[in-house]
Design an enzyme around this catalytic site. Sequence first.
Site, mmCIF file in Angstrom:
data_model
loop_
_atom_site.group_PDB
_atom_site.id
_atom_site.type_symbol
_atom_site.label_atom_id
_atom_site.label_comp_id
_atom_site.label_asym_id
_atom_site.label_seq_id
_atom_site.Cartn_x
_atom_site.Cartn_y
_atom_site.Cartn_z
ATOM 1 N N CYS A 13 0.800 -1.270 -0.095
ATOM 2 C CA CYS A 13 -0.023 -0.161 0.190
ATOM 3 C C CYS A 13 0.928 1.251 -0.145
ATOM 4 O O CYS A 13 1.863 1.319 0.627
ATOM 5 C CB CYS A 13 -0.690 -0.011 1.219
ATOM 6 N N LYS A 40 3.142 -9.795 3.431
ATOM 7 C CA LYS A 40 3.035 -10.140 2.183
ATOM 8 C C LYS A 40 3.983 -9.166 1.064
ATOM 9 O O LYS A 40 3.737 -7.907 1.368
ATOM 10 C CB LYS A 40 1.639 -9.926 1.777
#
Lengths: 299, 256
Positions: free
Chosen positions: A129, A164
């Site tokens: 993000c 991740k």
Amino acid sequence: MDLSVKIGTLQLRNPVLTASGTFGYGTEYADFVDFSRLGGIVVKGTTLHPREGNPYPRMAETPSGMLNAVGLQNKGARYFIDHIYPAICHLPTKIIVNVSGSSIDDYVAVARMLDELEHIPAIELNISCPNVKQGGMAFGVTPYGASSVVRAVRNAYSKTLIVKLSPNVTDIVSIARAVEEEGADGVSLINTLLGMAIDAERRRPILSTVTGGLSGPAVKPVALRMVWQVAQAVSIPVIGMGGICSATDAVEFLLAGATAVEIGTANFVDPSVSEKVADGIADYMARHNMEHVSDITML
Amino acid sequence: MKVLDLIVKESCAVSATSVRMVLTAHDTLPDMQPGQFVELRIDDTPGVLLRRPISIHDYDKESNTLALLVQRVGKGTAWLCSRQAGDVVNAVLPLGNGFTLPSEGAPCSPLLIGGGVGVAPLLFLGRELCRRGIVPTFLLGARTSKELLCKDLFESVGTVYVTTEVGDEGVKGFVTHHPVLSEGDFNAVYVCGPKPMMQAVVTMARAGEVWCEVSLENRMACGIGACLCCVEDTLSGNVCVCKEGPVFNIDRLKWT
């Protein structure tokens, strides 16, 4: 035959998980999958505040794959805890929550809230993000950015922490080492590859956001290469994903050094594929006279 | 929802680019509602990954068959259009929510408006209305008479009006140009077709304060509300067309 694997303190009955963003909250697939035959479900990315996601169109089919730009649409951590968690916490498999944020404080706040939930034994941190406070550059594209967010979350979260990793980096090994150093219990990779699709007749990009994340069989060779590189460089478990559509695909990731795998885009093609992959891994082990699933790994 | 291998019973071209397929299964087909759809797996076509969402054109419980209208627009639909009797097509079905049907005995005078291959679900809807004692009126639009799909089937179910853009059949122009819209006394309008057509009809329905439902066909992947790709920006935010739709009452839409 023993298919169970362990990541941190997280015990999975087999190495097959479903990937975040492709399996909703599990219940969407109740007609198709016997959850008791999955290692676990990684549920939709959850942020501190609700997000409407990106405008439509959010998806473009590409050769042997698809691009998406969903933009983390979700109703926020509070809603998850109050309304979704009660409905899924007793599913007969492990529920892992994927966590996203636009600042370190957001990640920490969500991790603290989830730490309280008895039936959530692990989180998967999505560090792809953009960091709003750092000009929108993704946390996961530098070892420094990745370390900062993992360090903060590690201090706030007591259970299994999986990070991740983004493949959209120069050197994924350095990122993996950085998050291992900060106390991650495992890494999962790869997230989607940044891509783009253009409609030649209409002479404009297909996605509202112009670029999006590529997934599906098209990315599998890239994912296998990265899993292989990372598995050699870190001593924590690696969860491999990227284009897995069959048990053979999953076995290839295990051979490359993964401890477990996640099934993503293939759920859209065959909604019961995850269960079939778990069964197929057992068949493979039987054919090769293997006692434990870790015997598959060749590294 | 089920995953089933469907067996093609018959497949015939209904225009230069469209095929009407009748399919059955060894198992009993699940009950289906007009407006619901199926997701068909595309086999033997290198590079094509995702299933294709196709609305249910007709369904007959007694003969355990369903019919689909498929328009060839790309490699996936080309594969579907080339299926012959005896071939197998894997389907996930039934998906989504169908059209709202009037309760039995309620006064209802419905107009079913379809454009292009969007006429498909209106046949099944028309049959279901008939079963409830309501004779539907169809208004079907196409570019030319040759692209007007399955007119005879619609005529066997209700009254049919036609518009063609080139004017070689029915009223020349778009469905919104047809006088039946202003002359008929309809209290329910069901629409499926290209988005500009549906938007034009919705504008008229709102102006006339007529109850109206539309069937959307946003680009989708999973078909079951998991991937959040096919969202429509509604008054209650982004919602999945595959799961909350594909049929929406126009009161939920932001369309102006």
